[in-house]
Design a protein around this motif. Sequence first.
Motif, PDB file in Angstrom:
ATOM      1  N   GLY A   1       0.780  -1.225   0.000  1.00 45.69           N
ATOM      2  CA  GLY A   1       0.000   0.000   0.000  1.00 45.69           C
ATOM      3  C   GLY A   1       0.809   1.271   0.000  1.00 45.69           C
ATOM      4  N   GLY A   2       2.128   1.171  -0.218  1.00 41.55           N
ATOM      5  CA  GLY A   2       2.993   2.340  -0.153  1.00 41.55           C
ATOM      6  C   GLY A   2       3.180   3.028  -1.494  1.00 41.55           C
ATOM      7  N   GLU A   3       4.094   3.981  -1.526  1.00 37.86           N
ATOM      8  CA  GLU A   3       4.385   4.726  -2.749  1.00 37.86           C
ATOM      9  C   GLU A   3       5.165   3.887  -3.744  1.00 37.86           C
ATOM     10  OE1 GLU A   3       6.370   8.343  -1.743  1.00 37.86           O
ATOM     11  OE2 GLU A   3       4.927   8.862  -0.171  1.00 37.86           O
ATOM     12  N   ALA A   4       5.782   2.802  -3.277  1.00 34.25           N
ATOM     13  CA  ALA A   4       6.513   1.877  -4.124  1.00 34.25           C
ATOM     14  C   ALA A   4       6.174   0.460  -3.679  1.00 34.25           C
ATOM     15  CB  ALA A   4       8.014   2.137  -4.029  1.00 34.25           C
ATOM     16  N   ASP A   5       6.633  -0.513  -4.443  1.00 33.26           N
ATOM     17  CA  ASP A   5       6.337  -1.908  -4.105  1.00 33.26           C
ATOM     18  C   ASP A   5       7.282  -2.467  -3.054  1.00 33.26           C
ATOM     19  OD1 ASP A   5       4.178  -2.623  -6.174  1.00 33.26           O
ATOM     20  OD2 ASP A   5       5.740  -1.684  -7.395  1.00 33.26           O
ATOM     21  N   ILE A   6       8.522  -2.000  -3.063  1.00 32.26           N
ATOM     22  CA  ILE A   6       9.522  -2.459  -2.094  1.00 32.26           C
ATOM     23  C   ILE A   6      10.374  -1.286  -1.644  1.00 32.26           C
ATOM     24  CG2 ILE A   6       9.678  -4.855  -2.909  1.00 32.26           C
ATOM     25  CD1 ILE A   6      12.238  -4.001  -4.446  1.00 32.26           C
ATOM     26  N   GLU A   7      10.996  -1.452  -0.474  1.00 35.40           N
ATOM     27  CA  GLU A   7      12.025  -0.539   0.027  1.00 35.40           C
ATOM     28  C   GLU A   7      13.349  -1.293   0.010  1.00 35.40           C
ATOM     29  OE1 GLU A   7      13.442   3.052   1.206  1.00 35.40           O
ATOM     30  OE2 GLU A   7      11.262   2.742   1.234  1.00 35.40           O
ATOM     31  N   VAL A   8      14.418  -0.585  -0.349  1.00 36.86           N
ATOM     32  CA  VAL A   8      15.734  -1.202  -0.495  1.00 36.86           C
ATOM     33  C   VAL A   8      16.761  -0.394   0.284  1.00 36.86           C
ATOM     34  CG1 VAL A   8      17.553  -1.839  -2.146  1.00 36.86           C
ATOM     35  CG2 VAL A   8      15.142  -2.077  -2.794  1.00 36.86           C
TER      36      VAL A   8
ATOM     37  N   LEU B   1      13.912 -11.500  -7.723  1.00 36.00           N
ATOM     38  CA  LEU B   1      12.543 -11.402  -7.222  1.00 36.00           C
ATOM     39  C   LEU B   1      11.496 -11.585  -8.318  1.00 36.00           C
ATOM     40  CD1 LEU B   1      13.125  -8.484  -4.694  1.00 36.00           C
ATOM     41  CD2 LEU B   1      12.926 -10.932  -4.198  1.00 36.00           C
ATOM     42  N   ILE B   2      11.766 -11.097  -9.525  1.00 36.58           N
ATOM     43  CA  ILE B   2      10.852 -11.377 -10.627  1.00 36.58           C
ATOM     44  C   ILE B   2      10.982 -12.839 -11.038  1.00 36.58           C
ATOM     45  CG2 ILE B   2      10.312 -10.888 -13.044  1.00 36.58           C
ATOM     46  CD1 ILE B   2      11.101  -7.985 -12.560  1.00 36.58           C
ATOM     47  N   GLY B   3      12.219 -13.311 -11.107  1.00 39.95           N
ATOM     48  CA  GLY B   3      12.445 -14.693 -11.513  1.00 39.95           C
ATOM     49  C   GLY B   3      11.810 -15.715 -10.597  1.00 39.95           C
ATOM     50  N   SER B   4      11.719 -15.397  -9.305  1.00 35.69           N
ATOM     51  CA  SER B   4      11.127 -16.322  -8.338  1.00 35.69           C
ATOM     52  C   SER B   4       9.635 -16.078  -8.132  1.00 35.69           C
ATOM     53  CB  SER B   4      11.855 -16.203  -6.997  1.00 35.69           C
ATOM     54  OG  SER B   4      11.733 -14.887  -6.466  1.00 35.69           O
ATOM     55  N   GLY B   5       9.067 -15.085  -8.813  1.00 33.52           N
ATOM     56  CA  GLY B   5       7.644 -14.815  -8.708  1.00 33.52           C
ATOM     57  C   GLY B   5       7.239 -13.981  -7.508  1.00 33.52           C
ATOM     58  N   VAL B   6       8.212 -13.453  -6.770  1.00 31.21           N
ATOM     59  CA  VAL B   6       7.890 -12.619  -5.603  1.00 31.21           C
ATOM     60  C   VAL B   6       7.321 -11.275  -6.041  1.00 31.21           C
ATOM     61  CG1 VAL B   6       8.879 -11.433  -3.596  1.00 31.21           C
ATOM     62  CG2 VAL B   6       9.603 -13.769  -4.148  1.00 31.21           C
ATOM     63  N   LEU B   7       7.853 -10.723  -7.137  1.00 30.13           N
ATOM     64  CA  LEU B   7       7.381  -9.438  -7.651  1.00 30.13           C
ATOM     65  C   LEU B   7       6.899  -9.602  -9.086  1.00 30.13           C
ATOM     66  CD1 LEU B   7      10.066  -6.944  -6.286  1.00 30.13           C
ATOM     67  CD2 LEU B   7       7.703  -7.188  -5.518  1.00 30.13           C
ATOM     68  N   PRO B   8       5.999  -8.727  -9.529  1.00 23.51           N
ATOM     69  CA  PRO B   8       5.497  -8.802 -10.906  1.00 23.51           C
ATOM     70  C   PRO B   8       6.551  -8.327 -11.902  1.00 23.51           C
ATOM     71  CG  PRO B   8       4.613  -6.871  -9.805  1.00 23.51           C
ATOM     72  CD  PRO B   8       5.353  -7.644  -8.749  1.00 23.51           C
ATOM     73  N   PRO B   9       6.303  -8.490 -13.187  1.00 22.85           N
ATOM     74  CA  PRO B   9       7.279  -8.094 -14.201  1.00 22.85           C
ATOM     75  C   PRO B   9       7.542  -6.590 -14.277  1.00 22.85           C
ATOM     76  CG  PRO B   9       5.758  -9.694 -15.103  1.00 22.85           C
ATOM     77  CD  PRO B   9       5.203  -9.277 -13.778  1.00 22.85           C
ATOM     78  N   ARG B  10       6.715  -5.811 -13.628  1.00 23.23           N
ATOM     79  CA  ARG B  10       6.935  -4.363 -13.605  1.00 23.23           C
ATOM     80  C   ARG B  10       6.642  -3.863 -12.194  1.00 23.23           C
ATOM     81  NH1 ARG B  10       4.373  -0.054 -17.984  1.00 23.23           N
ATOM     82  NH2 ARG B  10       5.520   1.792 -17.258  1.00 23.23           N
ATOM     83  N   TYR B  11       7.596  -3.147 -11.608  1.00 23.68           N
ATOM     84  CA  TYR B  11       7.380  -2.635 -10.249  1.00 23.68           C
ATOM     85  C   TYR B  11       8.260  -1.416  -9.992  1.00 23.68           C
ATOM     86  CZ  TYR B  11      11.748  -4.983  -8.771  1.00 23.68           C
ATOM     87  OH  TYR B  11      13.065  -5.378  -8.638  1.00 23.68           O
ATOM     88  N   LEU B  12       8.024  -0.770  -8.857  1.00 23.06           N
ATOM     89  CA  LEU B  12       8.764   0.423  -8.452  1.00 23.06           C
ATOM     90  C   LEU B  12       9.438   0.158  -7.119  1.00 23.06           C
ATOM     91  CD1 LEU B  12       9.386   3.458  -9.010  1.00 23.06           C
ATOM     92  CD2 LEU B  12       7.331   4.007  -7.681  1.00 23.06           C
ATOM     93  N   ALA B  13      10.729   0.492  -7.025  1.00 19.11           N
ATOM     94  CA  ALA B  13      11.490   0.342  -5.779  1.00 19.11           C
ATOM     95  C   ALA B  13      11.821   1.715  -5.212  1.00 19.11           C
ATOM     96  CB  ALA B  13      12.768  -0.448  -6.029  1.00 19.11           C
ATOM     97  N   SER B  14      11.748   1.822  -3.897  1.00 17.57           N
ATOM     98  CA  SER B  14      12.150   3.025  -3.167  1.00 17.57           C
ATOM     99  C   SER B  14      13.470   2.746  -2.469  1.00 17.57           C
ATOM    100  CB  SER B  14      11.079   3.391  -2.139  1.00 17.57           C
ATOM    101  OG  SER B  14      11.550   4.360  -1.229  1.00 17.57           O
ATOM    102  N   GLN B  15      14.382   3.698  -2.511  1.00 13.79           N
ATOM    103  CA  GLN B  15      15.653   3.550  -1.789  1.00 13.79           C
ATOM    104  C   GLN B  15      16.139   4.918  -1.348  1.00 13.79           C
ATOM    105  OE1 GLN B  15      18.712   1.365  -3.894  1.00 13.79           O
ATOM    106  NE2 GLN B  15      20.186   1.586  -2.238  1.00 13.79           N
ATOM    107  N   GLY B  16      16.824   4.949  -0.218  1.00 15.21           N
ATOM    108  CA  GLY B  16      17.403   6.182   0.300  1.00 15.21           C
ATOM    109  C   GLY B  16      16.610   6.827   1.416  1.00 15.21           C
ATOM    110  N   THR B  17      15.463   6.268   1.757  1.00 16.01           N
ATOM    111  CA  THR B  17      14.605   6.867   2.787  1.00 16.01           C
ATOM    112  C   THR B  17      15.356   7.067   4.093  1.00 16.01           C
ATOM    113  OG1 THR B  17      12.693   5.777   1.774  1.00 16.01           O
ATOM    114  CG2 THR B  17      12.423   6.611   4.020  1.00 16.01           C
ATOM    115  N   ALA B  18      16.137   6.078   4.492  1.00 14.71           N
ATOM    116  CA  ALA B  18      16.854   6.167   5.767  1.00 14.71           C
ATOM    117  C   ALA B  18      17.914   7.262   5.767  1.00 14.71           C
ATOM    118  CB  ALA B  18      17.500   4.814   6.090  1.00 14.71           C
ATOM    119  N   LEU B  19      18.299   7.739   4.581  1.00 19.85           N
ATOM    120  CA  LEU B  19      19.312   8.794   4.452  1.00 19.85           C
ATOM    121  C   LEU B  19      18.704  10.147   4.102  1.00 19.85           C
ATOM    122  CD1 LEU B  19      22.001   6.799   2.434  1.00 19.85           C
ATOM    123  CD2 LEU B  19      21.943   7.214   4.904  1.00 19.85           C
ATOM    124  N   GLY B  20      17.368  10.233   4.161  1.00 17.47           N
ATOM    125  CA  GLY B  20      16.704  11.478   3.820  1.00 17.47           C
ATOM    126  C   GLY B  20      16.556  11.696   2.328  1.00 17.47           C
ATOM    127  N   ARG B  21      16.724  10.661   1.538  1.00 13.62           N
ATOM    128  CA  ARG B  21      16.544  10.751   0.090  1.00 13.62           C
ATOM    129  C   ARG B  21      15.188  10.148  -0.281  1.00 13.62           C
ATOM    130  NH1 ARG B  21      21.995  11.113  -1.661  1.00 13.62           N
ATOM    131  NH2 ARG B  21      23.142  11.924   0.160  1.00 13.62           N
TER     132      ARG B  21
END
Length: 277
Positions: free
Chosen positions: A195-202, A228-248
């Motif tokens: 339910g977030g702005e992206a599908d995963i946080e990295v 993650l796509i290869g194992s079926g955990v995520l769909p063929p198209r998704y959005l990742a978020s990264q940098g949140t912990a650093l203020g990005r």
Amino acid sequence: MSSRRFTQLDVFTAQPLKGNPLAVVHDAQGLGDAQMAAFARWTNLSETTFLLPPTREGADYRVRIFTPDRELPFAGHPTLGSCHAWLAAGGRPQRDAEVVQECGVGRVRVRRDGTRLAFAAPPLRRAGAVDEATLAQIARGLKLPREAIRASNWVANGPQWVAVMLGSRDELLALAPDFAALGELELGVVAPWPGGEADIEVRAFVPTLGVQEDPVTGSLNAGLAQWLIGSGVLPPRYLASQGTALGRAGRVHVEQRDGGIWVGGDSVVLVDGRVSL
């Protein structure tokens, strides 16, 4: 000492100061390894790149990628940022919708989709299960019980990434690693964001590259997508978020297309000038 064009960009963001910065030196012919390494230490960014004429047939330009500590055969945000800087400086690719970059892993295709660029993920050099001794080391380094690691995989594609998945984004963002315990591991950690702005946080922990945590990491996200796509955990198209912990607020656009994985993002130029080297 010569004056050369210099560009500094923020990559994996359309909003300045919210992505991962990159320094790019154009027309780097004549610079030696020691000079490039010294300038990368001086910028003290996670990566600094040097643009050169290509040496491989079909490539539009050649790039060398340096951290403050060493040279890399491939990295994601330097690929997108270097391509953006090359095009902005008047570079003309051989193909209308695609640029071909030459780097340490060979030729890397970069797709042009409007103003956004996306690179074709290089093949994994190491994949598959992570041994229990390494997982125990990761758990100690993350200060977590071993059972907190829900899944894991090697996703090395130049950098020697090992990746683990946690159960929640909150757990991921609360991490305060013991870098001494992690040793020389190049570690990616991922968690779902329902339910977030992206599908995963990295998050990417890479003290071996001269930085403890990388703000937004294209090579890691390329490896994660293949896992993650290869194992079926995520769909063929998704959005990742990264940098949140650093203020990005990095955003990585991932898509499985034409038999491969494409990793894309926006870039914005903050500095466009000259440097004497």
